[in-house]
Scaffold this motif. Structure first.
Motif, mmCIF file in Angstrom:
data_model
loop_
_atom_site.group_PDB
_atom_site.id
_atom_site.type_symbol
_atom_site.label_atom_id
_atom_site.label_comp_id
_atom_site.label_asym_id
_atom_site.label_seq_id
_atom_site.Cartn_x
_atom_site.Cartn_y
_atom_site.Cartn_z
ATOM 1 N N LYS A 86 0.837 -1.209 0.000
ATOM 2 C CA LYS A 86 0.000 0.000 0.000
ATOM 3 C C LYS A 86 0.867 1.253 0.000
ATOM 4 O O LYS A 86 0.529 2.258 -0.631
ATOM 5 C CB LYS A 86 -0.932 0.003 1.222
ATOM 6 C CG LYS A 86 -2.117 -0.939 1.107
ATOM 7 C CD LYS A 86 -3.134 -0.424 0.111
ATOM 8 C CE LYS A 86 -4.402 -1.246 0.106
ATOM 9 N NZ LYS A 86 -4.242 -2.569 -0.520
ATOM 10 N N ILE A 139 -7.605 7.131 -2.159
ATOM 11 C CA ILE A 139 -8.319 5.969 -1.626
ATOM 12 C C ILE A 139 -8.689 5.024 -2.756
ATOM 13 O O ILE A 139 -8.551 3.797 -2.640
ATOM 14 C CB ILE A 139 -9.572 6.427 -0.849
ATOM 15 C CG1 ILE A 139 -9.151 7.134 0.455
ATOM 16 C CG2 ILE A 139 -10.490 5.245 -0.542
ATOM 17 C CD1 ILE A 139 -10.287 7.768 1.218
ATOM 18 N N TRP A 144 -7.363 1.196 -2.750
ATOM 19 C CA TRP A 144 -8.320 0.133 -2.424
ATOM 20 C C TRP A 144 -9.352 -0.136 -3.517
ATOM 21 O O TRP A 144 -10.118 -1.086 -3.406
ATOM 22 C CB TRP A 144 -9.047 0.478 -1.122
ATOM 23 C CG TRP A 144 -8.173 0.386 0.090
ATOM 24 C CD1 TRP A 144 -7.771 -0.750 0.733
ATOM 25 C CD2 TRP A 144 -7.590 1.476 0.808
ATOM 26 N NE1 TRP A 144 -6.970 -0.438 1.807
ATOM 27 C CE2 TRP A 144 -6.842 0.933 1.893
ATOM 28 C CE3 TRP A 144 -7.625 2.868 0.681
ATOM 29 C CZ2 TRP A 144 -6.147 1.716 2.802
ATOM 30 C CZ3 TRP A 144 -6.932 3.648 1.580
ATOM 31 C CH2 TRP A 144 -6.198 3.084 2.632
ATOM 32 N N ASN A 163 -13.025 -1.470 -2.871
ATOM 33 C CA ASN A 163 -13.057 -2.225 -1.608
ATOM 34 C C ASN A 163 -12.441 -1.439 -0.461
ATOM 35 O O ASN A 163 -11.730 -1.992 0.374
ATOM 36 C CB ASN A 163 -12.314 -3.554 -1.783
ATOM 37 C CG ASN A 163 -12.932 -4.421 -2.857
ATOM 38 O OD1 ASN A 163 -14.140 -4.632 -2.867
ATOM 39 N ND2 ASN A 163 -12.106 -4.922 -3.772
ATOM 40 N N ALA A 164 -12.702 -0.145 -0.430
ATOM 41 C CA ALA A 164 -12.135 0.700 0.630
ATOM 42 C C ALA A 164 -12.710 0.318 1.989
ATOM 43 O O ALA A 164 -13.907 0.014 2.102
ATOM 44 C CB ALA A 164 -12.428 2.168 0.329
ATOM 45 N N PRO A 165 -11.887 0.312 3.035
ATOM 46 C CA PRO A 165 -12.402 0.015 4.383
ATOM 47 C C PRO A 165 -13.316 1.123 4.886
ATOM 48 O O PRO A 165 -13.377 2.213 4.308
ATOM 49 C CB PRO A 165 -11.115 -0.073 5.222
ATOM 50 C CG PRO A 165 -10.122 0.755 4.474
ATOM 51 C CD PRO A 165 -10.452 0.596 3.022
ATOM 52 N N ALA A 168 -11.452 4.506 5.637
ATOM 53 C CA ALA A 168 -10.378 4.587 4.644
ATOM 54 C C ALA A 168 -9.551 5.857 4.805
ATOM 55 O O ALA A 168 -8.339 5.852 4.593
ATOM 56 C CB ALA A 168 -10.972 4.535 3.236
ATOM 57 N N SER A 210 0.030 0.772 -7.614
ATOM 58 C CA SER A 210 -1.419 0.910 -7.655
ATOM 59 C C SER A 210 -1.978 0.379 -8.960
ATOM 60 O O SER A 210 -1.331 0.408 -10.003
ATOM 61 C CB SER A 210 -1.799 2.380 -7.506
ATOM 62 O OG SER A 210 -3.166 2.567 -7.776
#
Length: 328
Positions: free
Chosen positions: A26, A48, A52, A55-57, A60, A147
């Motif tokens: 990351k 972000i 991700w 599927n960002a937390p 994020a 990325s």
């Protein structure tokens, strides 16, 4: 300090002569996204998305801030004199990485290629030297392992196109200075790896013609000698080409009628270091490297396709809410 995108995103400390070790994938992805927009703020939402995707937390923003903080600390440890003026700072709704353009390897690559293009007609030998130096900056596919978001995917596709154009210019310069025998060996593999690039095919036909191989030159122009669909190696005369472009050349011709090359090989002089990647003599080493070339090509195509998919997805997402508002 050197910042690198011509390969995996990275940082090289000129003083210590060592790479700065990034602590996680990351963090590498974050560095790549910031380097793509070097000196320009990248909004938090875009970062972000780069790290991700979809599927960002839940938190994020906090996770991104933690990655930024760790990357900033590593930069300060590499340059203690900049502790009070860190390179990575908050600006507006995002973050910006500050560096001089010449500290980025892609800028160095473009400057050398631009200089080479200006010299190509008047001094092709000097142009070839500059192009070899520029291509020597590459350490693998652009932004490899970083990325897979739209920012980096689009940048990687652009850089790969620039690399291939520089290879075309290098072959052009080599033809201008009479190195057609060497450039044949390089172009044979390039035509197989990139069958849609007409310039490589034209250059191969010209090189073959100058070598007195008129029939093969005509076959190249017709496209009959290339089987791009199954990626079979190009056969020129009695030599079966399974090499990275320009990496090796046969020192002895194959025996008449055998269709196989003699295993005795030596480096082709004057080509970029990228051509010296064959693991060892013999068919297995060449076949392995041919597969690596193919993987790099597919990786480049994957970057371009992913970038286009992200762009179209974002465009669709923008239009759907607008239609819903209109219908309401």
């Amino acid at each position: 300090m050197q910042f690198r995108v011509l390969g995996p995103p990275g940082i090289y400390d000129d003083v210590r002569r060592a790479s700065v070790q990034l602590t996680s994938p990351k963090q590498r992805a974050l560095l790549g996204a910031l380097l793509v927009r070097l000196g320009t703020p990248v909004p938090t939402e875009e970062l972000i998305r780069e790290l991700w995707g979809n599927n960002a937390p839940d938190k994020a923003g906090n996770a991104l801030q933690a990655h930024v903080s760790r990357l900033r600390q590593q930069l300060i440890e590499a340059e203690p004199s900049r502790a009070n003026t860190p390179r990575l700072v908050v600006r507006g709704p995002g973050y910006v990485l500050q560096a001089r353009p010449e500290e980025l390897d892609s800028v160095q690559f473009r400057l050398q290629v631009t200089r080479a293009k200006r010299l190509l007609a008047a001094d092709p030998r000097a142009a070839a030297l500059l192009l070899r130096k520029a291509l020597g900056l590459w350490r693998g596919p652009a932004l490899d392992g970083g990325s897979h978001g739209p920012l980096c995917a689009a940048a990687a596709a652009r850089l790969e196109e620039e690399r291939l154009t520089a290879l075309e210019d290098l072959c052009d310069a080599s033809l201008r200075i009479g190195r057609h025998e060497e450039v044949v060996r390089r172009l044979e593999e390039l035509v197989v790896a990139h069958p849609t690039r007409a310039r490589f095919r034209d250059q191969l036909a010209l090189a073959l013609q100058r070598c007195g191989r008129q029939g093969e030159a005509r076959a190249v122009r017709r496209g009959a000698a290339h089987q791009a669909e199954d990626r079979t190696p190009v056969r020129t005369g009695n030599v079966r080409v399974l090499r990275e472009p320009g990496s090796l050349r046969a020192t002895e011709p194959a025996p008449a009628g055998t269709g196989t090359a003699v295993a005795t090989m030596e480096p082709a002089p004057g080509w970029p270091a990228e051509g010296d990647l064959v693991d060892g003599p013999g068919t297995q080493g060449h076949e392995l490297h041919r597969l690596r070339v193919r993987v790099e090509e597919l990786t480049s195509q994957q970057h371009a396709l992913r970038s286009e998919l992200q762009r179209l997805t974002a465009l669709l997402e923008e239009r759907v809410p607008a239609r819903r508002r209109d219908s309401a």
